[in-house]
Every structure is written in structure tokens, then in C-alpha cells.
Design an enzyme around this catalytic site. Sequence first.
Site, PDB file in Angstrom:
ATOM      1  N   HIS A  17      70.671  25.296   4.766  1.00  0.00           N
ATOM      2  CA  HIS A  17      70.099  24.851   6.038  1.00  0.00           C
ATOM      3  C   HIS A  17      71.037  25.260   7.171  1.00  0.00           C
ATOM      4  CE1 HIS A  17      72.944  21.552   6.211  1.00  0.00           C
ATOM      5  NE2 HIS A  17      72.545  21.126   5.021  1.00  0.00           N
ATOM      6  N   HIS A  20      74.907  24.765   6.904  1.00  0.00           N
ATOM      7  CA  HIS A  20      75.660  25.761   6.133  1.00  0.00           C
ATOM      8  C   HIS A  20      75.759  27.060   6.940  1.00  0.00           C
ATOM      9  CE1 HIS A  20      73.445  23.351   2.964  1.00  0.00           C
ATOM     10  NE2 HIS A  20      74.708  23.018   2.754  1.00  0.00           N
ATOM     11  N   CYS A 125      80.416   8.342  -8.334  1.00  0.00           N
ATOM     12  CA  CYS A 125      79.165   8.780  -7.692  1.00  0.00           C
ATOM     13  C   CYS A 125      78.965  10.249  -8.026  1.00  0.00           C
ATOM     14  CB  CYS A 125      79.225   8.597  -6.179  1.00  0.00           C
ATOM     15  SG  CYS A 125      77.839   9.426  -5.353  1.00  0.00           S
ATOM     16  N   CYS A 142      76.651   4.301  -3.204  1.00  0.00           N
ATOM     17  CA  CYS A 142      77.458   5.230  -2.411  1.00  0.00           C
ATOM     18  C   CYS A 142      76.883   5.299  -0.995  1.00  0.00           C
ATOM     19  CB  CYS A 142      77.425   6.604  -3.057  1.00  0.00           C
ATOM     20  SG  CYS A 142      78.009   7.891  -1.962  1.00  0.00           S
ATOM     21  N   HIS A 145      75.276   8.835  -0.395  1.00  0.00           N
ATOM     22  CA  HIS A 145      74.159   9.311  -1.209  1.00  0.00           C
ATOM     23  C   HIS A 145      73.126   8.242  -1.543  1.00  0.00           C
ATOM     24  CE1 HIS A 145      77.159  12.486  -1.771  1.00  0.00           C
ATOM     25  NE2 HIS A 145      76.101  13.256  -1.816  1.00  0.00           N
ATOM     26  N   LYS A 294      63.995  14.929  19.424  1.00  0.00           N
ATOM     27  CA  LYS A 294      63.860  15.865  20.532  1.00  0.00           C
ATOM     28  C   LYS A 294      63.090  17.110  20.128  1.00  0.00           C
ATOM     29  CE  LYS A 294      68.039  15.183  23.215  1.00  0.00           C
ATOM     30  NZ  LYS A 294      69.281  15.940  23.151  1.00  0.00           N
ATOM     31  N   LYS A 297      56.816  18.869  19.856  1.00  0.00           N
ATOM     32  CA  LYS A 297      55.664  18.507  19.023  1.00  0.00           C
ATOM     33  C   LYS A 297      54.992  19.764  18.506  1.00  0.00           C
ATOM     34  CE  LYS A 297      54.275  14.237  21.275  1.00  0.00           C
ATOM     35  NZ  LYS A 297      54.517  14.502  22.715  1.00  0.00           N
TER      36      LYS A 297
HETATM   37  N1  MSP Z   1      80.942  22.634  -2.719  1.00  0.00           N
HETATM   38  C1  MSP Z   1      81.669  21.919  -1.733  1.00  0.00           C
HETATM   39  C2  MSP Z   1      82.705  22.795  -1.067  1.00  0.00           C
HETATM   40  C3  MSP Z   1      83.721  23.403  -1.966  1.00  0.00           C
HETATM   41  S1  MSP Z   1      84.790  24.437  -1.105  1.00  0.00           S
HETATM   42  C4  MSP Z   1      86.006  24.796  -2.178  1.00  0.00           C
HETATM   43  C5  MSP Z   1      80.722  21.411  -0.647  1.00  0.00           C
HETATM   44  N2  MSP Z   1      79.559  22.038  -0.528  1.00  0.00           N
HETATM   45  S2  MSP Z   1      78.446  21.697   0.592  1.00  0.00           S
HETATM   46  O1  MSP Z   1      77.300  22.497   0.243  1.00  0.00           O
HETATM   47  O2  MSP Z   1      78.247  20.307   0.700  1.00  0.00           O
HETATM   48  O3  MSP Z   1      78.995  22.266   1.928  1.00  0.00           O
HETATM   49  C6  MSP Z   1      79.682  21.478   2.863  1.00  0.00           C
HETATM   50  C7  MSP Z   1      79.998  22.369   4.035  1.00  0.00           C
HETATM   51  O4  MSP Z   1      78.779  22.941   4.576  1.00  0.00           O
HETATM   52  C8  MSP Z   1      80.635  21.697   5.237  1.00  0.00           C
HETATM   53  O5  MSP Z   1      82.021  21.512   5.098  1.00  0.00           O
HETATM   54  C9  MSP Z   1      80.291  22.683   6.331  1.00  0.00           C
HETATM   55  O6  MSP Z   1      81.071  23.837   6.224  1.00  0.00           O
HETATM   56  C10 MSP Z   1      78.862  23.049   5.984  1.00  0.00           C
HETATM   57  N3  MSP Z   1      77.907  22.109   6.558  1.00  0.00           N
HETATM   58  C11 MSP Z   1      76.883  21.497   5.908  1.00  0.00           C
HETATM   59  N4  MSP Z   1      76.165  20.774   6.793  1.00  0.00           N
HETATM   60  C12 MSP Z   1      76.703  20.898   8.031  1.00  0.00           C
HETATM   61  C13 MSP Z   1      76.374  20.407   9.313  1.00  0.00           C
HETATM   62  N5  MSP Z   1      75.321  19.654   9.531  1.00  0.00           N
HETATM   63  N6  MSP Z   1      77.186  20.757  10.347  1.00  0.00           N
HETATM   64  C14 MSP Z   1      78.285  21.546  10.169  1.00  0.00           C
HETATM   65  N7  MSP Z   1      78.609  22.019   8.974  1.00  0.00           N
HETATM   66  C15 MSP Z   1      77.841  21.732   7.886  1.00  0.00           C
HETATM   67  O7  MSP Z   1      81.105  20.502   0.065  1.00  0.00           O
END
Ligand code: MSP
Length: 505
Positions: A17, A20, A125, A142, A145, A294, A297
Site C-alpha cells: 500500500h 510501503h 502476539c 495486542c 493487532h 477527507k 465522494k
Molecule cells: N518485515 C518487517 C521489517 C523487517 S526489516 C529488516 C516489517 N515489515 S512491514 O511490512 O510491516 O513494513 C513496515 C515498514 O513499511 C515501515 O517501517 C515503513 O517503512 C513502511 N510503512 C508501512 N506503512 C507505512 C505508513 N503508513 N507510513 C509510512 N511508512 C509505512 O516491519
Amino acid sequence: MRFYVTTPIYYVNSSPHIGHAYTTIAADIVVRHRRQRGDDTFFLTGVDEHGTKVRRVAEAEGITPQEYVDRVADTWRALPARVDARPDFFIRTSDEGHKAFVRDFLQRIYDNGDVYEGVYAGLYCVGCESFKLESELVDGACPDHGDAVQYLEEKNYFFRLSAYQERLVRLYDERPDLVLPRFRYNEARSFIEGGLQDFSISRAGEPWGITLPWDESQVAYVWAEALVNYLSALTYARPGTDLRPTLWPEVRHLMAKDILRFHCVYWPAMLLAAGYEVPKQIFVHGYLLLDERKMSKSLGNVISPLDLVGVYGADAVRFWAIRSVSFGQDGTVSLDSLHERYERELGNELGNLVSRTTAMIARYRDGRLQPATGSAEVAQELDDLGASVAERIDAWDLTGGLEAVWKVVRRLNAHVEERRPWDLAKDGARSAELDGVLSDLADGLRAVAIALAAYVPTTAGAILASLRQPADLAWENVASGRLVAADSIQPAAPLFPRVDAPAVA
Ligand code: MSP
């Protein structure tokens, strides 16, 4: 200089999404920018494929975990391309190269005497893949989650993190810029000073993972091996070449605040225990949150910003994500704001400037562009631009870097309004003045395009092409007076054609 950037490896069991994509976009901007400055860069991203969560999803679908990860890996592999990011390698933790390296890495920690056997009893968890304290739970579940935690009691191997407390404090003392922004450094440091507990690095009875070299009945705890990806990738990303001697420790880890402790505390300690140097820098950014209330629609809530790449283009999504929230802070954005920035900033401020400039060159000068002496103030602004953008990007202020370029875009628009080339064109005696203004605009757009190239690569290329300027993105070209003569310049097609928001729904 060598510059190696990483994103976290994302959990393969969720769907990509905008959050990421946000980290991936930021990493890509920094890498592209560094390359323009002549650095030798490397950009790593990928997926985290082990853990109980993944096995359970696979089981629920009646397939093996390997079959499951093989099936979903492609969706993740496609993420960078969707936002026009160009990683040099995409790691999967089920890669044989990663698994072999992890075993060796953990063995080194074990041989160092930093691993011991113990019994872990506690509440676990699966969503977090970590043990929880009773005090962290909300109504027995948790808080992140909402899952019920389960009581686990098992023989585990523990990493002696507590033995590293003093060394970590010393490290933080010596390296005040190890973790940025400063408030994240303080957060990590106070966590360390609050006392470190040893942590379990293995799981008994979990078949999906990397088996420990000294005890085949256990697999590595998913975090204890996932972090290692930043090193393992360097050993097999380029078959026949070990990239570690050139790229380690020249690494910059990028992630959001959710995984700060793992990166700023556990990982440096694990590296020290295995005999590696600690990372050069860790930048912890905030959350990019979508304000659903926000949302337009007409757009409905079925469309994610990532899907909107297909409508507005990757450049617009990159621009919007970085411009809307000061990089490093949390911020809430909406899909409407994407549409609004697309029209106002990209369309009216930048796109129109390109259309007008090329149209005037076509009309008043028959498509011929001749470098000429123009405004000394405009030249000065272009001369200052390179250093001011670079300085901000070096401080990870990606939003500030973009704003510095945008000031010049606005300045060039003001220049058009002030100098009124259409009036100059009516007066043959002011022909040299007109040449000066057209040259200012073309040279300005050329410099702006190069300065923007890391942020909006396709747009930058299109601007240079429309002015028939070399596609050389070297950073020293962000300065005045680098315009080359050209002819056959045509009025450029709109860079950001109108998008009808309602039609998207
Ligand atoms: N698999 C672990 C990371 C291991 S690294 C050795 C993990 N994965 S995750 O899919 O949950 O990814 C988390 C990361 O995704 C966050 O630290 C960030 O980089 C990114 N993000 C996911 N959602 C986000 C937002 N809404 N906003 C900003 N970054 C976001 O944790």
C-alpha cells in the site's frame, strides 16, 4: 563516495500500500540524487518471508509456505516499478544466499559467547511476531493487532543484548548523527539507557524458517534473520562479487518509527557481536496516514493512492507523498490533495511554464533557442539552487529539497508575468530583451528539471526533451548558463493533462 540505501523488507503476507511505497519512493529519491552527484550507489529492497504468520496463511489456503511466498512475491517485486523506483536488488529471505549467510552470521554470534539457552515463558502476539508484557495488552489483546495473545513456553536461544548496553551508549555518544532525526536518536538512546533485556533469537517447533546451525530443531526468530538481509544481500546480489568490502558499512537504513528499536538497538548490537561495523546512518521517518473522511465522494474508498498511479502517473504520486508531509514527521493526506496538487502545482505551476516557454520559443523565434544574457537575479537563483537542494537532501529533508526547487519554479512564473514577453515580441527594438527572457526561462527550466530529476524522473526527462537539452543529469548542471542552442522547438504537449476526478470512480 559510496552510498548504500535500504528500505525495510516488507512482510509478504500483507498487500503493498501507499505506506510501503512511501519508504520505497524516499529511498529511490535519495539514491537517484546521489547518483547525480557522482556517488557509487546501491539500493536494496525486498520481502520478509518467514515467520508463523506466513505459515498460518499458507496453511489456511492448503498450500506450503514456500508455495505461498512464491505466489505473492511477484506483487511485491512489482511495487518499486509502480512508483518508478529502481532498486539494484530485490531480496527475498527464502533466497538460498540469505539463508546460508544468516546461519553463518548467527554462528559467529554464538561462537562469540553471546548466545545462551534459556526458557521463554510469556505471552506472544503472532501479528507482531514478538512476546508481550501483560502491561502492554489492552483487554488481554495486542493493541496493534487486536489479536488474542497466546501463552508460550519453550526452550529458546537468547542473544545477550544486555551485555551491549554500555557499548551502545558509547556508540551513540561518538556518533550523534547515527540516528536521525534528532528526536528519534533521543528515543533510541533513552530506550538503551533504560536497560536492555536479552532477547530470544529462535523458535522451537516452528518449521518455517532458517534452521540454526548449532541446533537443527530450532529456526531463527524472524527478526533475528530479517535484519541480516542488509548484509546477506551484498554477498549474492552480484554473483561472483562480494559487495561487502565496498558497501559495508556505507549503509543508510530507512524505515518508519514502528521498527525503530529493531534497527537502532538490536541490529547494531547484533552486528557488533558478529564482528561487523555498525551502519553509517539510520533515518526514521513518520507515518503517512490517509484521511478517509477527507476522501472525495467521487473517488470512493475503493481506490488506493497506489492505484492512482495509473491515473495521475508515478511522478505525481511521488511528488504528492513527499511534498504533502514534511519528511520525518507524521502526516495525514487525502486523495483529494493528490488531485489538487496535480492540478495546481504540477499542472499550473510547472506544466504551464513548460508549455508557455516552448510555445513562445516556437512562435517568436521560429523554434530556435539561443543562449543570451538575461536576468542576473534569475541566474543567481539558479546558481544557488544546486547547493541548497543538496544540503537539504543530505539532511534527509526531502520535503525541503523539493520546496527549494519549487521556489525557483514560482520565480520563473513571476518572471514571465513581470517581463511580459508577449509585449516585448511586439517591439522590434526590444528583441535582445526578449532573447534574454526566453533564455532565462529555458535555462531555468533546464536547471529545475535536473534538480527535480530524483523526485519526478519522467517529468524531468520530458522537460529536457521539450527544450532539446542534453539528458545529462550531472548535478553540476544545476547552475545558470548551461543552456545549449537548439532549434525545432515545438510547443510542448501538456505534461500533466487534465484528469477528471469523478471519472476515476
Ligand atoms: N518485515 C518487517 C521489517 C523487517 S526489516 C529488516 C516489517 N515489515 S512491514 O511490512 O510491516 O513494513 C513496515 C515498514 O513499511 C515501515 O517501517 C515503513 O517503512 C513502511 N510503512 C508501512 N506503512 C507505512 C505508513 N503508513 N507510513 C509510512 N511508512 C509505512 O516491519
